[in-house]
Design an enzyme around this catalytic site. Structure first.
Site, mmCIF file in Angstrom:
data_model
loop_
_atom_site.group_PDB
_atom_site.id
_atom_site.type_symbol
_atom_site.label_atom_id
_atom_site.label_comp_id
_atom_site.label_asym_id
_atom_site.label_seq_id
_atom_site.Cartn_x
_atom_site.Cartn_y
_atom_site.Cartn_z
ATOM 1 N N HIS A 18 0.916 -1.372 -0.260
ATOM 2 C CA HIS A 18 0.044 -0.184 0.206
ATOM 3 C C HIS A 18 1.063 1.631 -0.199
ATOM 4 C CE1 HIS A 18 -3.891 1.561 1.818
ATOM 5 N NE2 HIS A 18 -3.148 2.854 0.989
ATOM 6 N N HIS A 191 -6.859 -0.425 5.360
ATOM 7 C CA HIS A 191 -5.775 -0.281 6.783
ATOM 8 C C HIS A 191 -6.672 -0.006 7.695
ATOM 9 C CE1 HIS A 191 -8.608 3.290 3.956
ATOM 10 N NE2 HIS A 191 -6.920 3.269 3.158
ATOM 11 N N ASP A 261 0.897 2.315 3.777
ATOM 12 C CA ASP A 261 -0.170 4.176 3.434
ATOM 13 C C ASP A 261 0.936 4.653 3.196
ATOM 14 O OD1 ASP A 261 -1.658 5.123 2.066
ATOM 15 O OD2 ASP A 261 -3.469 4.876 3.626
HETATM 16 O O1 DOR Z 1 -4.261 10.083 3.619
HETATM 17 C C1 DOR Z 1 -4.689 9.072 3.487
HETATM 18 N N1 DOR Z 1 -3.674 10.014 2.127
HETATM 19 N N2 DOR Z 1 -5.635 8.222 2.702
HETATM 20 C C2 DOR Z 1 -5.955 8.461 1.582
HETATM 21 O O2 DOR Z 1 -6.847 7.541 1.802
HETATM 22 C C3 DOR Z 1 -5.393 8.884 0.585
HETATM 23 C C4 DOR Z 1 -4.183 9.259 1.129
HETATM 24 C C5 DOR Z 1 -3.155 10.105 -0.036
HETATM 25 O O3 DOR Z 1 -3.403 9.442 -1.451
HETATM 26 O O4 DOR Z 1 -2.406 11.153 -0.248
HETATM 27 ZN ZN ZN Z 2 -3.390 4.697 0.946
HETATM 28 ZN ZN ZN Z 3 -7.140 4.831 1.867
#
Ligand code: DOR
Ligand code: ZN
Ligand code: ZN
Length: 400
Positions: A18, A191, A261
């Site tokens: 991710h 997440h 993430d």
């Molecule tokens: O915090 C986040 N940033 N959550 C998301 O779902 C997208 C991501 C982003 O691409 O900045």
């Molecule tokens: Zn993400």
């Molecule tokens: Zn997300």
């Protein structure tokens, strides 16, 4: 080439399933080149890259261009998500069968980019437009919109977790699970951030896999006071009750993957007052050191880590290796030193945005070498050779 691993641990190549590498989009923040360089420095042999780029990866031409652009640029292997939108649903069945697509990604709550599918009717159409496991950002847009007026500009960043509350995450997850049951389509909940969702998902292990994030295993709400905008992400960092629930689920096998993430933004965007602060934290370079530190602290074992960051993502997404459902068996190797102590420093970060929420965090355990398909690509902080990364192949039919 012979490498000496005396005193070190040799793990199957670790994957971050991710990441948002912002390519195409914003080279001042990140590119495939810089993000995969960060990945191999941090001990990863593959990353799966999200589609909310600019423009977004939502059609065949952009997917093909992105895949073709990896050669000679990517330092590790890269799997590609394709984004669902309200206007590309008719094409999703074809897109999910492209060999380097790890999954179709659905955003059900607004975040960076404009790719939302939040209503039941369109979500059901998406769920019926294909057979492979769908990857889902689970927040409820209606809840967010309804609560928005309660929050005013300039409020403390802590309000981020008050706004995007437990109910917001749980409503999103319930909605998708109802559709998964109705349509028979398997889902992967990205997440998962609350104790409530983890409890709820226990009843859906036959049809749903799930991911938790390094941040949700490492940070609690004190981060808002310490880091301000550099603690803001979606779904939000929450209080210790949720962190403990996430660890319990990791340990008893209810969690399939851990991801970072990695979502870089400029310092300017992170320093804007809440709620205009850009949501998302960097993490692709630091996830392995921090997970090794968790191993050193006794929170999980090295074999469990190898499962969560190796076989787990392979199983969930159907990653293939020479036609077999596996990764890490063709010379993808991460070599770590569990005795090495090192502090994460911002100067070590190679993403052009240049920051990490973990600056100053001292880790026990550190990645020493990264080997991608037999190529030694990182040794003791040095990136070696020309980029060898390739697109990851995925099974067309895997529904495991
Ligand atoms: O915090 C986040 N940033 N959550 C998301 O779902 C997208 C991501 C982003 O691409 O900045
Ligand atoms: Zn993400
Ligand atoms: Zn997300």
């Amino acid at each position: 080439q012979v490498v000496d691993c005396k005193g070190l641990h040799v793990l199957p190549g670790l994957i971050d399933p991710h990441v948002h590498l912002r390519d195409p989009g914003d080279p001042k923040v990140e590119t495939i080149g810089t993000g995969t360089k960060a990945a191999v420095l941090g001990g990863l042999t593959a990353v799966f890259d999200m589609p909310n780029t600019s423009p977004a990866i939502t059609d065949r031409a952009r997917l093909d261009a992105k895949r073709d652009g990896l050669a000679g640029v990517a330092h590790c292997d890269v799997g590609l998500y394709v984004g669902a939108t309200k206007t590309n649903i008719a094409t999703l069945a074809e897109l999910e069968h492209q060999p380097n697509v790890c999954a179709i990604k659905v955003f059900a709550g607004s975040s960076t980019g404009d790719m939302m599918v939040e209503d039941d009717e369109n979500l059901e159409r998406v769920m019926r437009a294909g057979r492979r496991r769908i990857a889902y950002h689970s927040e409820d847009e209606y809840r967010l919109q309804a609560r928005k007026p309660m929050f005013t500009p300039g409020m403390p960043h802590r309000n981020h977790m008050v706004w995007r509350d437990v109910e917001c995450a749980l409503l999103g997850t319930r909605r998708l699970m109802a559709l998964a049951r109705k349509t028979g389509r398997p889902a992967h909940i990205l997440h998962v951030s609350t104790a409530e969702e983890l409890d709820y998902l226990s009843g859906f292990r036959d049809i749903a896999t799930c991911e938790v994030l390094l941040n949700h295993l490492t940070q609690t709400d004190e981060a808002y006071d310490r880091l301000g905008g550099y603690a803001v992400m979606n779904p939000p960092i929450r209080d210790a009750r949720h962190l403990e629930a996430a660890w319990a689920a990791v340990r008893d096998g209810r969690v399939d993957c851990v991801g970072s993430d990695h979502a870089p933004h400029s310092r300017e965007a992170k320093e804007r007052p809440w709620p205009t602060t850009a949501a998302g934290l960097t993490g692709v370079q630091t996830i392995v050191p921090l997970m090794l530190d968790h191993v050193s602290a006794g929170r999980l074992t090295l074999p469990r880590l190898a499962d969560l960051m190796g076989t787990g993502p392979a199983r969930v997404y159907g990653a293939l290796n020479k036609g077999r459902l596996a990764v890490g068996y063709d010379g993808d190797v991460t070599v770590v030193d569990m005795k090495r102590q090192r502090t994460i420093e911002e100067s070590w970060i190679v993403s052009p945005c240049g920051w990490t929420p973990f600056a100053g965090h001292r880790c026990t355990g550190w990645p020493m070498m990264t080997i991608v398909r037999g190529n030694l690509v990182m040794r003791e902080d040095e990136v070696l050779g020309t980029p060898v990364g390739r697109p990851v192949a995925f099974s067309d039919t895997a529904r495991a």
